[in-house]
Design an enzyme around this catalytic site. Structure first.
Site, PDB file in Angstrom:
ATOM      1  N   ARG A 147     -28.201  31.946 -32.004  1.00 22.84           N
ATOM      2  CA  ARG A 147     -28.600  31.781 -33.400  1.00 22.84           C
ATOM      3  C   ARG A 147     -29.854  30.924 -33.521  1.00 22.84           C
ATOM      4  O   ARG A 147     -30.754  31.218 -34.281  1.00 22.84           O
ATOM      5  CB  ARG A 147     -27.457  31.133 -34.188  1.00 22.84           C
ATOM      6  CG  ARG A 147     -27.845  30.695 -35.584  1.00 22.84           C
ATOM      7  CD  ARG A 147     -26.655  30.221 -36.379  1.00 22.84           C
ATOM      8  NE  ARG A 147     -25.642  31.266 -36.450  1.00 22.84           N
ATOM      9  CZ  ARG A 147     -24.332  31.038 -36.552  1.00 22.84           C
ATOM     10  NH1 ARG A 147     -23.887  29.802 -36.581  1.00 22.84           N
ATOM     11  NH2 ARG A 147     -23.476  32.029 -36.613  1.00 22.84           N
ATOM     12  N   TYR A 148     -29.876  29.823 -32.781  1.00 17.35           N
ATOM     13  CA  TYR A 148     -30.994  28.885 -32.882  1.00 17.35           C
ATOM     14  C   TYR A 148     -32.054  29.247 -31.841  1.00 17.35           C
ATOM     15  O   TYR A 148     -31.756  29.895 -30.840  1.00 17.35           O
ATOM     16  CB  TYR A 148     -30.484  27.460 -32.651  1.00 17.35           C
ATOM     17  CG  TYR A 148     -29.426  27.027 -33.646  1.00 17.35           C
ATOM     18  CD1 TYR A 148     -29.779  26.689 -34.953  1.00 17.35           C
ATOM     19  CD2 TYR A 148     -28.087  26.972 -33.290  1.00 17.35           C
ATOM     20  CE1 TYR A 148     -28.809  26.290 -35.862  1.00 17.35           C
ATOM     21  CE2 TYR A 148     -27.112  26.579 -34.198  1.00 17.35           C
ATOM     22  CZ  TYR A 148     -27.469  26.234 -35.487  1.00 17.35           C
ATOM     23  OH  TYR A 148     -26.518  25.848 -36.400  1.00 17.35           O
TER      24      TYR A 148
ATOM     25  N   ARG B 248     -31.436  27.459 -27.987  1.00 18.26           N
ATOM     26  CA  ARG B 248     -30.120  27.143 -27.443  1.00 18.26           C
ATOM     27  C   ARG B 248     -29.112  28.236 -27.803  1.00 18.26           C
ATOM     28  O   ARG B 248     -29.274  28.915 -28.823  1.00 18.26           O
ATOM     29  CB  ARG B 248     -29.634  25.781 -27.922  1.00 18.26           C
ATOM     30  CG  ARG B 248     -29.603  25.598 -29.413  1.00 18.26           C
ATOM     31  CD  ARG B 248     -29.691  24.109 -29.758  1.00 18.26           C
ATOM     32  NE  ARG B 248     -29.555  23.885 -31.183  1.00 18.26           N
ATOM     33  CZ  ARG B 248     -30.564  23.962 -32.048  1.00 18.26           C
ATOM     34  NH1 ARG B 248     -31.776  24.297 -31.636  1.00 18.26           N
ATOM     35  NH2 ARG B 248     -30.361  23.728 -33.326  1.00 18.26           N
TER      36      ARG B 248
ATOM     37  N   CYS C 239      -7.009  28.134 -24.939  1.00 17.00           N
ATOM     38  CA  CYS C 239      -7.020  26.690 -25.222  1.00 17.00           C
ATOM     39  C   CYS C 239      -5.691  26.140 -24.720  1.00 17.00           C
ATOM     40  O   CYS C 239      -4.709  26.873 -24.612  1.00 17.00           O
ATOM     41  CB  CYS C 239      -7.106  26.424 -26.719  1.00 17.00           C
ATOM     42  SG  CYS C 239      -8.582  27.118 -27.452  1.00 17.00           S
TER      43      CYS C 239
ATOM     44  N   CYS D  64      -5.395  24.812 -32.554  1.00 19.72           N
ATOM     45  CA  CYS D  64      -5.535  24.111 -33.832  1.00 19.72           C
ATOM     46  C   CYS D  64      -5.436  25.139 -34.955  1.00 19.72           C
ATOM     47  O   CYS D  64      -6.105  26.175 -34.901  1.00 19.72           O
ATOM     48  CB  CYS D  64      -6.887  23.410 -33.899  1.00 19.72           C
ATOM     49  SG  CYS D  64      -7.309  22.566 -32.375  1.00 19.72           S
TER      50      CYS D  64
ATOM     51  N   CYS E 100      -8.748  26.528 -36.628  1.00 20.80           N
ATOM     52  CA  CYS E 100      -9.804  26.903 -35.679  1.00 20.80           C
ATOM     53  C   CYS E 100     -10.791  27.914 -36.277  1.00 20.80           C
ATOM     54  O   CYS E 100     -10.390  28.952 -36.816  1.00 20.80           O
ATOM     55  CB  CYS E 100      -9.176  27.507 -34.431  1.00 20.80           C
ATOM     56  SG  CYS E 100     -10.405  28.025 -33.232  1.00 20.80           S
TER      57      CYS E 100
ATOM     58  N   ARG F 169     -12.594  29.803 -34.656  1.00 24.91           N
ATOM     59  CA  ARG F 169     -12.534  31.051 -33.863  1.00 24.91           C
ATOM     60  C   ARG F 169     -11.110  31.582 -33.789  1.00 24.91           C
ATOM     61  O   ARG F 169     -10.697  32.159 -32.775  1.00 24.91           O
ATOM     62  CB  ARG F 169     -13.113  30.819 -32.472  1.00 24.91           C
ATOM     63  CG  ARG F 169     -14.543  30.420 -32.546  1.00 24.91           C
ATOM     64  CD  ARG F 169     -15.388  30.634 -31.331  1.00 24.91           C
ATOM     65  NE  ARG F 169     -16.646  29.988 -31.646  1.00 24.91           N
ATOM     66  CZ  ARG F 169     -17.001  28.777 -31.198  1.00 24.91           C
ATOM     67  NH1 ARG F 169     -16.241  28.148 -30.331  1.00 24.91           N
ATOM     68  NH2 ARG F 169     -18.132  28.242 -31.588  1.00 24.91           N
TER      69      ARG F 169
ATOM     70  N   ASP G   2     -14.470  24.661 -42.030  1.00 29.34           N
ATOM     71  CA  ASP G   2     -15.003  26.011 -42.276  1.00 29.34           C
ATOM     72  C   ASP G   2     -13.995  26.838 -43.079  1.00 29.34           C
ATOM     73  O   ASP G   2     -12.781  26.731 -42.852  1.00 29.34           O
ATOM     74  CB  ASP G   2     -15.285  26.718 -40.948  1.00 29.34           C
ATOM     75  CG  ASP G   2     -16.392  26.038 -40.161  1.00 29.34           C
ATOM     76  OD1 ASP G   2     -17.327  25.516 -40.804  1.00 29.34           O
ATOM     77  OD2 ASP G   2     -16.331  26.034 -38.919  1.00 29.34           O
TER      78      ASP G   2
ATOM     79  N   ASP H 207     -21.282  23.722 -41.921  1.00 30.96           N
ATOM     80  CA  ASP H 207     -21.787  24.866 -41.171  1.00 30.96           C
ATOM     81  C   ASP H 207     -21.834  26.014 -42.174  1.00 30.96           C
ATOM     82  O   ASP H 207     -20.792  26.480 -42.647  1.00 30.96           O
ATOM     83  CB  ASP H 207     -20.865  25.182 -39.983  1.00 30.96           C
ATOM     84  CG  ASP H 207     -21.654  25.624 -38.768  1.00 30.96           C
ATOM     85  OD1 ASP H 207     -22.726  26.234 -38.960  1.00 30.96           O
ATOM     86  OD2 ASP H 207     -21.206  25.366 -37.636  1.00 30.96           O
TER      87      ASP H 207
ATOM     88  N   LYS I 275     -25.820  24.655 -39.109  1.00 25.76           N
ATOM     89  CA  LYS I 275     -25.349  23.361 -39.610  1.00 25.76           C
ATOM     90  C   LYS I 275     -26.358  22.763 -40.578  1.00 25.76           C
ATOM     91  O   LYS I 275     -27.546  22.700 -40.277  1.00 25.76           O
ATOM     92  CB  LYS I 275     -25.148  22.396 -38.441  1.00 25.76           C
ATOM     93  CG  LYS I 275     -24.043  22.813 -37.515  1.00 25.76           C
ATOM     94  CD  LYS I 275     -23.914  21.850 -36.365  1.00 25.76           C
ATOM     95  CE  LYS I 275     -22.932  22.389 -35.344  1.00 25.76           C
ATOM     96  NZ  LYS I 275     -23.408  23.617 -34.657  1.00 25.76           N
TER      97      LYS I 275
HETATM   98  S1  SF4 Z   1     -10.621  24.290 -32.420  1.00 29.22           S
HETATM   99 FE1  SF4 Z   1     -10.107  26.373 -31.690  1.00 29.22          FE
HETATM  100  S2  SF4 Z   1     -11.241  26.598 -29.787  1.00 29.22           S
HETATM  101 FE2  SF4 Z   1     -11.142  24.403 -30.217  1.00 29.22          FE
HETATM  102  S3  SF4 Z   1      -9.321  23.657 -29.144  1.00 29.22           S
HETATM  103 FE3  SF4 Z   1      -8.699  24.125 -31.230  1.00 29.22          FE
HETATM  104  S4  SF4 Z   1      -7.944  26.237 -31.136  1.00 29.22           S
HETATM  105 FE4  SF4 Z   1      -9.145  25.895 -29.282  1.00 29.22          FE
END
Ligand code: SF4
Length: 438
Positions: free
Chosen positions: A165-166, A169, A178, A182, A185, A187, A348, A385, A392
């Site tokens: 995107r940038y 980088r 993972c 979370c 998340c 993603r 997000d 973001d 960001k």
């Molecule tokens: S935020 Fe998403 S990618 Fe990061 S540790 Fe938690 S579940 Fe995994």
């Protein structure tokens, strides 16, 4: 799992197919199938502190488990709490949690390392670490503005796993696994896909490396996922070596939550691998001061002693950490562990995240409560973001009060207004006269 993120439209910059300059694939195959990967870790390498509450937890719920096993990150990964039965064995689940976990299908399953579970309240569903890791009914409620890919990463995916995107980088999504998932998340759509969590595609990594070799404008690669530190030592060593061999890549970064949720992963062998690939920086995902234990003191010390500059990233969440009384000790605790608070993110708008999101004003209030009130290093950048791939955008409190002729009027952290001689300047001229006259 697959990280075959679809490309939404013509990629920029254009993809060119380039053969790697050095074909190291046979070496990786050896690494994957070789004896080294299967060799048991030496007991000495597994020595790690165990805080008293955690020790009491594992004696109760994992009787017969030795400290050596408990401190073995592979044991922690294998023993993750992933099913309703396991949750019920350890937690007193609310009806909402029970139903929400039972209903869940697809990516972002429940997954909690036994160590991280030991930090949670077993009876109280409102406890912050538990709320952010056990599914609740709020995840099934969709509100306006939410999206499965709110940052438009799929759109900026130039080859599978590389988000460009940038200008200089890229983000390299190395795995979909993972240690601990979370519930907020970004993603959520790609991590922990059922049936494929442990898979990564060598072909995909090669494609990504080919892209990076061809794109000489890329000087900074952020390895993320999933969590890159769930990848075994030998594979990580191989991948970092391949990246470091690309001359125009000056800077490697790893984004991870492992030092907080599976601190035992930071083995002496792992840090000795990292030391080979400097400059290597690390962004550690931190949520709450409850994570700052004896174990995370050890994991961050090992990383800092290896010369890895450490920064933190925190997602601001309603009822979890949106309070200066939580944030200030957390930032101070991070500094004590040589982790520089780096980013505080507005949550997000992923699908089903309304129960976690708070207002942007709340983030500004937190920054105001830090700036000037504690060490300057302890104040992170607050950023949104931008949905749709805008990147960001920093949001900061406005300390410019106005202008009085050649004097710029500034507000300090205590609310006092001070003059700074600024002849020829115009900053603050547009502010209301009422303020300028104060
Ligand atoms: S935020 Fe998403 S990618 Fe990061 S540790 Fe938690 S579940 Fe995994």
């Amino acid at each position: 799992m697959s990280l075959q993120i679809a490309r939404g439209r013509e990629a920029k910059p254009p993809l060119r197919s380039v053969r790697p300059k050095t074909d190291l694939r046979p070496q990786l195959k050896e690494v994957i199938t070789g004896a080294a990967a299967a060799a048991p870790a030496k007991k000495a390498a597994l020595r790690f502190p165990v805080n008293p509450d955690t020790r009491a937890f594992y004696k109760k719920f994992y009787p017969g488990t030795s400290t050596v096993e408990w401190n073995d990150w592979r044991w922690q990964m294998r023993t993750r709490i992933r099913t309703l039965d396991e949750l019920n064995r350890i937690f007193r689940l609310s009806a909402d949690e029970h139903d929400a976990v039972a209903r869940h299908k697809g990516s972002l399953p429940v997954g909690i390392t036994p160590y991280y579970a030991s930090l949670m309240d077993l009876k109280d569903p409102s406890e912050p670490l538990r709320r952010t890791h056990i599914t609740t009914g709020g995840e099934y409620i969709r509100t306006p503005g939410e999206d499965n890919d709110p940052l438009g990463e799929d759109h900026d995916t130039v080859v599978p796993g590389i988000v460009h995107r940038y200008p200089d980088r890229v983000l390299f999504l190395t795995t979909g696994t993972c240690s601990t998932y979370c519930r907020y998340c970004t993603r959520a759509r790609v991590v922990g896909n059922p049936g494929g969590e442990y898979n990564f595609s060598l072909k995909q990594w090669e494609q990504a490396l080919g892209y990076l070799e061809a794109h000489t404008e890329v000087r900074d690669v952020l390895l993320s996922g999933g969590d890159p530190l769930t990848i075994g030592d030998d594979k990580l060593d191989w991948l970092l070596g391949r990246l470091r061999a690309i001359k125009h890549i000056e800077f490697l970064r790893i984004g991870t939550k492992i030092p907080m949720v599976l601190p035992q992963r930071i083995t002496k062998n792992l840090v000795s691998i990292f030391k080979k690939y400097h400059p290597l920086w690390m962004s550690i995902h931190v949520t709450h001061p409850k994570e700052l234990t004896d174990e995370t003191t050890e994991s961050t010390a090992r990383l800092a002693d290896a010369g890895i500059p450490l920064g933190s990233q925190t997602v601001l969440m309603k009822g979890i950490n949106d309070d200066i009384a939580i944030m200030r000790p957390m930032m101070q605790g991070l500094l004590k562990r040589r982790v520089r608070p780096y980013y505080l993110y507005q949550c997000d708008p992923i699908s089903g995240s309304a129960h976690f999101r708070t207002t942007v004003e709340k983030g500004l209030e937190i920054i105001e409560g830090l700036r000037g009130h504690t060490t300057g290093y302890g104040t992170p950048i607050f950023a949104v973001d931008a949905p749709g791939g805008g990147g960001k955008i920093q949001i900061a409190p406005d300390f410019v009060v106005g202008r009085d002729g050649d004097d710029l009027l500034l507000r300090n952290f205590e609310g006092g207004v001070y003059r700074y001689p600024d002849p020829g300047g115009t900053l603050g001229a547009g502010k209301p006269k009422r303020l300028a006259a104060e």
